[in-house]
Motif scaffolding. Structure first.
Motif, PDB file in Angstrom:
ATOM      1  N   TRP A  60      -3.904   0.153  -0.911  1.00 60.03           N
ATOM      2  CA  TRP A  60      -4.091  -1.180  -0.333  1.00 60.03           C
ATOM      3  C   TRP A  60      -3.667  -2.256  -1.326  1.00 60.03           C
ATOM      4  N   THR A  61      -3.996  -2.071  -2.598  1.00 57.62           N
ATOM      5  CA  THR A  61      -3.582  -3.028  -3.628  1.00 57.62           C
ATOM      6  C   THR A  61      -2.061  -3.084  -3.716  1.00 57.62           C
ATOM      7  N   ARG A  62      -1.417  -1.940  -3.623  1.00 57.82           N
ATOM      8  CA  ARG A  62       0.047  -1.899  -3.678  1.00 57.82           C
ATOM      9  C   ARG A  62       0.643  -2.605  -2.464  1.00 57.82           C
ATOM     10  N   TYR A  63       0.037  -2.392  -1.288  1.00 56.69           N
ATOM     11  CA  TYR A  63       0.500  -3.093  -0.080  1.00 56.69           C
ATOM     12  C   TYR A  63       0.411  -4.603  -0.267  1.00 56.69           C
ATOM     13  N   ARG A  64      -0.713  -5.098  -0.812  1.00 54.03           N
ATOM     14  CA  ARG A  64      -0.877  -6.526  -1.029  1.00 54.03           C
ATOM     15  C   ARG A  64       0.192  -7.045  -1.991  1.00 54.03           C
ATOM     16  N   ARG A  65       0.503  -6.250  -3.006  1.00 56.52           N
ATOM     17  CA  ARG A  65       1.516  -6.648  -3.981  1.00 56.52           C
ATOM     18  C   ARG A  65       2.905  -6.667  -3.345  1.00 56.52           C
ATOM     19  N   ILE A  66       3.189  -5.679  -2.510  1.00 53.87           N
ATOM     20  CA  ILE A  66       4.488  -5.621  -1.827  1.00 53.87           C
ATOM     21  C   ILE A  66       4.685  -6.855  -0.949  1.00 53.87           C
ATOM     22  N   ASP A  79       2.798  -4.543   9.119  1.00 50.83           N
ATOM     23  CA  ASP A  79       1.547  -3.803   8.937  1.00 50.83           C
ATOM     24  C   ASP A  79       1.625  -2.975   7.649  1.00 50.83           C
ATOM     25  N   PRO A  80       0.471  -2.580   7.101  1.00 59.03           N
ATOM     26  CA  PRO A  80       0.446  -1.869   5.807  1.00 59.03           C
ATOM     27  C   PRO A  80       1.250  -0.586   5.784  1.00 59.03           C
ATOM     28  N   LEU A  81       1.173   0.223   6.840  1.00 59.29           N
ATOM     29  CA  LEU A  81       1.855   1.516   6.824  1.00 59.29           C
ATOM     30  C   LEU A  81       3.366   1.353   6.848  1.00 59.29           C
ATOM     31  N   THR A  82       3.850   0.405   7.645  1.00 55.44           N
ATOM     32  CA  THR A  82       5.297   0.158   7.673  1.00 55.44           C
ATOM     33  C   THR A  82       5.776  -0.360   6.332  1.00 55.44           C
ATOM     34  N   ALA A  83       5.022  -1.310   5.751  1.00 54.87           N
ATOM     35  CA  ALA A  83       5.413  -1.876   4.458  1.00 54.87           C
ATOM     36  C   ALA A  83       5.448  -0.794   3.378  1.00 54.87           C
ATOM     37  N   LEU A  84       4.407   0.016   3.312  1.00 52.63           N
ATOM     38  CA  LEU A  84       4.366   1.077   2.304  1.00 52.63           C
ATOM     39  C   LEU A  84       5.430   2.137   2.571  1.00 52.63           C
ATOM     40  N   GLY A  85       5.698   2.402   3.853  1.00 53.10           N
ATOM     41  CA  GLY A  85       6.739   3.381   4.185  1.00 53.10           C
ATOM     42  C   GLY A  85       8.116   2.904   3.785  1.00 53.10           C
ATOM     43  N   ILE A  86       8.390   1.638   4.025  1.00 53.83           N
ATOM     44  CA  ILE A  86       9.696   1.076   3.643  1.00 53.83           C
ATOM     45  C   ILE A  86       9.875   1.114   2.127  1.00 53.83           C
ATOM     46  N   GLU A  87       8.797   0.809   1.404  1.00 55.15           N
ATOM     47  CA  GLU A  87       8.865   0.767  -0.057  1.00 55.15           C
ATOM     48  C   GLU A  87       8.386   2.075  -0.693  1.00 55.15           C
ATOM     49  N   ALA A  88       8.427   3.166   0.068  1.00 55.25           N
ATOM     50  CA  ALA A  88       7.971   4.461  -0.458  1.00 55.25           C
ATOM     51  C   ALA A  88       8.756   4.848  -1.707  1.00 55.25           C
ATOM     52  N   ARG A  89       8.046   5.446  -2.649  1.00 51.75           N
ATOM     53  CA  ARG A  89       8.677   5.827  -3.922  1.00 51.75           C
ATOM     54  C   ARG A  89       9.149   7.267  -3.926  1.00 51.75           C
ATOM     55  N   GLU A  93       5.810  10.400  -0.001  1.00 44.20           N
ATOM     56  CA  GLU A  93       5.107   9.176   0.403  1.00 44.20           C
ATOM     57  C   GLU A  93       5.597   8.688   1.756  1.00 44.20           C
ATOM     58  N   ARG A  94       6.913   8.695   1.936  1.00 40.93           N
ATOM     59  CA  ARG A  94       7.491   8.218   3.198  1.00 40.93           C
ATOM     60  C   ARG A  94       6.968   9.049   4.372  1.00 40.93           C
ATOM     61  N   ARG A  95       6.912  10.353   4.193  1.00 40.09           N
ATOM     62  CA  ARG A  95       6.421  11.238   5.243  1.00 40.09           C
ATOM     63  C   ARG A  95       4.927  10.987   5.512  1.00 40.09           C
ATOM     64  N   ARG A  96       4.159  10.765   4.470  1.00 45.73           N
ATOM     65  CA  ARG A  96       2.719  10.515   4.625  1.00 45.73           C
ATOM     66  C   ARG A  96       2.474   9.256   5.454  1.00 45.73           C
ATOM     67  N   TYR A  97       3.176   8.167   5.123  1.00 48.05           N
ATOM     68  CA  TYR A  97       2.939   6.912   5.840  1.00 48.05           C
ATOM     69  C   TYR A  97       3.457   6.999   7.278  1.00 48.05           C
ATOM     70  N   ALA A  98       4.540   7.726   7.481  1.00 46.12           N
ATOM     71  CA  ALA A  98       5.047   7.895   8.846  1.00 46.12           C
ATOM     72  C   ALA A  98       4.031   8.651   9.704  1.00 46.12           C
TER      73      ALA A  98
END
Length: 241
Positions: A60-66, A79-89, A93-98
């Motif tokens: 969640w902290t990483r999402y806020r930073r993104i 939304d948080p999942l899309t943002a984290l998925g787009i910026e997956a490292r 990670e990308r599969r988890r958020y999807a």
């Protein structure tokens, strides 16, 4: 006598200074307490929000930073999942958020459809036989015909391509059921859109065109692509036309 008066004045001044200092200290303490309370409340809200999306505190902290960076500027309502998925490292990670997003969307659609069923039942109890949506001068007949082989057209407001597609279909004399995404169950929104798009009230009266609230149906189809979308049910499967 004068000396005693001087001492008294000095004593009063000292007491006044001490009182003012104490007041300032009390103000600082109050501000610190209020600041700590706000921080605690924000932490609890962040924890709850993270849990609602299936995330931990670090994510969640990483999402806020993104969202404070370029992605948040270009897409402030992401939304948080899309943002984290787009910026997956990583691919993991990308599969988890999807997968998380699929589960969240599935729950949301299920709730929306459950409410739509309750809404439909309530309408039939309270206003049996009355149309839910109608154009000025028309008497429309409510919902579309799922499984009838008719075309279903999904549109949204502020979408010139949607307006153009519906005009083309009407001009071609096609029979279709129109569903407005984001109508918020507000009949006035559909009426206004249909009037602007030039929907013929006579076609609505004849039920060759019906006007309906989407209520999550578009998401439930799971079809790719943006709106407008013209779809038809073929052998139990909805396909874009």
């Amino acid at each position: 006598m004068g000396m005693r008066c001087g001492l008294l004045v000095a004593l009063l001044a000292t007491i006044g200074t001490a009182g003012w200092a104490q007041q300032q200290e009390d103000v600082r303490d109050s501000r610190n307490i209020a600041s700590q309370a706000r921080a605690s409340t924000e932490a609890l809200l962040d924890e709850r929000s993270a849990r609602d999306w299936g995330l931990n505190g670090e994510e969640w902290t990483r999402y806020r930073r993104i969202m404070q960076g370029p992605l948040g500027i270009h897409s402030p309502n992401l939304d948080p999942l899309t943002a984290l998925g787009i910026e997956a490292r990583s691919e993991e990670e990308r599969r988890r958020y999807a997968e998380l997003q699929v589960r969240v969307e599935a729950r949301r659609v299920e709730k929306m459809l459950a409410y739509q069923r309750a809404y439909d039942a309530a309408w039939q109890r309270l206003f049996p036989g009355q149309p839910r949506v109608s154009l000025p001068g028309a008497k429309a007949q409510g919902a579309g015909n799922t499984g009838s082989g008719r075309l279903a057209v999904f549109v949204k407001a502020e979408c010139p391509a949607c307006d153009q597609r519906v005009r083309q279909m009407q001009a071609a004399g096609l029979v279709f059921d129109l569903y407005m995404v984001g109508s918020r169950q507000d009949d006035a929104r559909i009426r206004q859109w249909a009037t602007r798009a030039g929907i013929d009230p006579a076609r609505v009266r004849a039920r060759t065109i019906t006007l309906n609230h989407d209520a999550g149906r578009w998401l439930s189809l799971g079809l790719p692509g943006d709106l407008p979308a013209v779809v038809r049910e073929v052998n139990g499967q909805w396909q874009r036309q």
